[in-house]
Design an enzyme around this catalytic site. Sequence first.
Site, PDB file in Angstrom:
ATOM      1  CG  ASN A   9      -1.786   1.391   1.482  1.00  0.00           C
ATOM      2  OD1 ASN A   9      -1.939   2.155   0.483  1.00  0.00           O
ATOM      3  ND2 ASN A   9      -2.262   1.439   2.609  1.00  0.00           N
ATOM      4  CE  LYS A  11      -0.081   3.046   4.732  1.00  0.00           C
ATOM      5  NZ  LYS A  11      -0.164   3.311   6.295  1.00  0.00           N
ATOM      6  CG  HIS A  95      -5.503   2.135   5.142  1.00  0.00           C
ATOM      7  ND1 HIS A  95      -5.217   2.991   6.079  1.00  0.00           N
ATOM      8  CD2 HIS A  95      -4.906   1.174   4.888  1.00  0.00           C
ATOM      9  CE1 HIS A  95      -4.240   2.670   6.465  1.00  0.00           C
ATOM     10  NE2 HIS A  95      -3.657   1.518   5.852  1.00  0.00           N
ATOM     11  CD  GLU A  97      -2.613   5.484   6.665  1.00  0.00           C
ATOM     12  OE1 GLU A  97      -2.833   5.380   5.544  1.00  0.00           O
ATOM     13  OE2 GLU A  97      -2.139   5.123   7.496  1.00  0.00           O
ATOM     14  CD  GLU A 167      -3.380  -2.181   7.203  1.00  0.00           C
ATOM     15  OE1 GLU A 167      -2.400  -2.732   6.821  1.00  0.00           O
ATOM     16  OE2 GLU A 167      -4.190  -1.348   7.202  1.00  0.00           O
ATOM     17  N   GLY A 173       2.586   2.585  10.699  1.00  0.00           N
ATOM     18  CA  GLY A 173       3.584   3.733  10.652  1.00  0.00           C
ATOM     19  C   GLY A 173       4.112   3.874  11.828  1.00  0.00           C
ATOM     20  CB  SER A 212       5.316  -1.547  12.011  1.00  0.00           C
ATOM     21  OG  SER A 212       5.035  -0.284  11.994  1.00  0.00           O
TER      22      SER A 212
END
Length: 250
Positions: A9, A11, A95, A97, A167, A173, A212
């Site tokens: 991904n 991003k 996701h 985010e 996730e 991250g 991660s």
Amino acid sequence: MRKPLVAGNWKMNGSVGSVEALLEGIKAGMGEIGNTSVAVCAPAIFIPQTQARLQGSGVAWGGQDLSIHAAGAYTGEIAAAMLLDFGCKYVIVGHSERRTYHAESDALVADKVEMARKAGLTPIFCIGETLEEREQGITEQVVARQISAVITKYGVEALGDSVIAYEPVWAIGTGKTATPEQAQDVHAFIRSLVAKESPEIADRILILYGGSMKPDNAAELMSKPDIDGGLIGGASLKASDFLAICKAGG
Ligand code: 13P
């Protein structure tokens, strides 16, 4: 036997030049990948370039989001048919985010999963708890709520052609990874939820870990029985790291 999948991904990262180098790097190392499916999910504007470079390479590609609408006056949105038109196999849906920064609700995410699936894309349906939720001990409740939003509205069949990505938000991250045991526990719980509705779908659905995942922890995570691969953020931007994770898939 489930075939592992490692998906990058990217991003909101990349330029025409860096995407070119990354794709060439990934292609050059594909000969060393064993029995693991590989995909990259690019920012929409780089999908045509990704398609041109990856066609025939054995690496699949996909988008990072899609609209719940088929077409029309929805400025800035990308339709499932557009992703398909550019050869996408996958699309990331829900996701964290997008849930956080774009206020995507469980209900909207469920509609996106269904839209992707109906169109013939494989949704990579993301779920996971925040740090606060984990500390409150409600991880299972959170992922159950996120999954049941799809099952209640569209039936377990909506997950039949999907990939789930667990996730944990606190691991995204941050360099903090769930331990293989922590991740396995949640993956097994997710599979048990699906199994209540359909043992057959539960048995074949891929459940990826994201948060991660790096070359040095990928093999141990993916050695767990219910961890069927990874959804990779930061480490997918460097061809050598991404390929090392793909190799760890077996
Ligand atoms: P990182 O691998 O950078 O933690 O990101 C994970 C992720 O969000 C993949 O979708």
